[in-house]
Motif scaffolding. Sequence first.
Motif, PDB file in Angstrom:
ATOM      1  N   GLN A  78      26.784  41.641 -14.991  1.00 46.48           N
ATOM      2  CA  GLN A  78      27.009  42.655 -16.025  1.00 46.48           C
ATOM      3  C   GLN A  78      26.046  42.491 -17.192  1.00 46.48           C
ATOM      4  N   PHE A  79      25.731  41.253 -17.575  1.00 47.87           N
ATOM      5  CA  PHE A  79      24.778  41.020 -18.658  1.00 47.87           C
ATOM      6  C   PHE A  79      23.420  41.609 -18.300  1.00 47.87           C
ATOM      7  N   THR A  80      23.024  41.467 -17.051  1.00 45.42           N
ATOM      8  CA  THR A  80      21.746  42.026 -16.600  1.00 45.42           C
ATOM      9  C   THR A  80      21.785  43.548 -16.595  1.00 45.42           C
ATOM     10  N   CYS A 146      15.418  38.609 -10.363  1.00 45.79           N
ATOM     11  CA  CYS A 146      14.644  37.952 -11.424  1.00 45.79           C
ATOM     12  C   CYS A 146      13.184  38.413 -11.410  1.00 45.79           C
ATOM     13  N   ILE A 147      12.615  38.569 -10.217  1.00 47.86           N
ATOM     14  CA  ILE A 147      11.233  39.062 -10.109  1.00 47.86           C
ATOM     15  C   ILE A 147      11.136  40.485 -10.645  1.00 47.86           C
ATOM     16  N   ILE A 264      17.468  36.832 -17.601  1.00 54.46           N
ATOM     17  CA  ILE A 264      17.149  36.033 -16.415  1.00 54.46           C
ATOM     18  C   ILE A 264      17.799  34.654 -16.510  1.00 54.46           C
ATOM     19  N   PHE A 265      17.732  34.054 -17.692  1.00 53.39           N
ATOM     20  CA  PHE A 265      18.333  32.737 -17.902  1.00 53.39           C
ATOM     21  C   PHE A 265      19.848  32.787 -17.661  1.00 53.39           C
ATOM     22  N   THR A 270      24.693  31.591 -14.332  1.00 55.77           N
ATOM     23  CA  THR A 270      26.007  32.027 -13.837  1.00 55.77           C
ATOM     24  C   THR A 270      26.065  32.030 -12.315  1.00 55.77           C
ATOM     25  N   LEU A 271      25.006  32.527 -11.657  1.00 58.79           N
ATOM     26  CA  LEU A 271      25.006  32.544 -10.190  1.00 58.79           C
ATOM     27  C   LEU A 271      24.936  31.132  -9.612  1.00 58.79           C
TER      28      LEU A 271
END
Length: 562
Positions: A78-80, A146-147, A264-265, A270-271
């Motif tokens: 959700q943050f992403t 992330c990429i 990304i951090f 979290t994952l």
Amino acid sequence: MSEANIKTPLLGDRSNKRPPVSRPKHQRRRSSFEASTYNSAGKAISYTKQGTDIDDSNIPGLSLFQILTLTICMAGVQFTWTVELSYGTPYLLSLDLSKELTALVWLAGPLSGLIVQPLIGAFSDKCTSRLGKRRPFIIIAGTLTCISMIGVAYAREIGYWFAKVLATSGDVDVINKAAHTNAIIVAVTSFYFLDFTLNAVQAICRALILDIPPLWQQDIANAWSARMSNTAMVIGYFVGFIDLVKYLPWLGNSQVKVFCMVSIFVFIITLTITCIMTKEKVNEKKEDVDINQPWYSTFYYIWRAFRFLPKPIQTLCNTQFFAWMGWFPFLFYSTQWVSDIYFATHRPSMPDVPIDWAKGTRAGSFALLCYSIVSVVAGLIIPALATKFSRVKLFSLLNIYTLSHITVGVALMSTLFVKSVTAATVVLAIMGIPWAIVLWIPFSLVGEYVSFEDEKRQNMITARAAEPSTSVGEEELQDNEDEFDAGMILGVHNMYIVFPQFAVAIISSFIFAAADAIKDGEQKSMSSVTPVLIFGGLMAFIAAAFSRFITRVTSPSPTLIK
């Protein structure tokens, strides 16, 4: 066709050559939950379905710490999403991309949900990796996400690098023009990849949350999943609001770059926690007959799941379709509605003074922040009340779900009478309450069904092993073996959320055209978004009616297998 097959339309004539709709019997286990892995003092409730008793009181549940580490992955997802939702359109427009093309970029969302989630669910259901059936997909899709975020953040730099490398001359103007075009291509491509890969991660994380807890903990686990998402949404909007370049200049020289790096951090942390702390049971290797399935077997599996959903899932999906027909007008146009009201009530003092668009945008952002905060609070209070007063009929999951749709309908219909920014902010804040519910109850209902079917299947296998003469026949047992897995059911469920997104986009264009054609007199002060929000309110009332027909698999009094 046998009576068992008539009752189960998922199963056709076994004599035909069509590919099977699911894995072989020896692989038919819904979850990675292993009783020896977790310990809990919790006591399960009893439940029944069509005269079948599966008492899960002896199945240990997860501790609070294990639930938190399982569901924290949804916070990273959700943050992403907040990066894309809060900065996507302004960033694309800053690259001189036209509004028409920007709208086409946002089609990546429904397309990815329509294509990726069912496929990822189907493939992960059948995965036999030693890492588990969900974890490999989280790792691969998470890396690609992330990429994609790096591509979004550094689209200009990547575009300039390609222009420099591919330049046939040293003309600066030519290189700059090519760099600008390349930057747009890189940004649009990265946004599409981001939508597809992030949808994949979200689908797998939700399937994992359904996999691990037993039935009696499904509502608890999904409530914490919703809390994680809502909390990350608030933090994400707040982080995007502050001046990140001022505090973290070493991460980038623009707000988008720093926000992407921070995202990304958070995403990786979290994952990683979920992947390390959650224990998955490894599926056994497939039999040779399963390996030699036709190439189209997975697509056939998806079609069969979509065409013949079990009744509890079908009734929920019918409700979800109209519920999201109400939610998407709000999600698409609510901030624009607040901005329109702000400009209508804060006109420039002088005709020559330009409109301060930044103030209107901040008014909409503040209303959205209030909505996010309310959703977090509601996500903490409502599930707790539902658990504490579980014997009170008003606090049953279905009643809470119905009331959430009625709340959406009333709030969106009230937009016709709202004339001030303060009132508009209150309406958006109220919408935070049903938003907390829509992220919780539907997935709890899906989890109940998946857990019930898995435990019923295990109960029948145990009964047959203990008493070979039992009336639990081989064909009935095989019928239960051939039910769909959590990943596939979630993928089809998501299709009922994606379809309304396409429908709302088309219907809204007609409503906008009609509203612009008939507006005159005092109605000119009304926002053109208001009729679309009213349409959403009507759809929410229809969803409330459909929610009364949802079939649950739980019941307070058990019966014995006959």
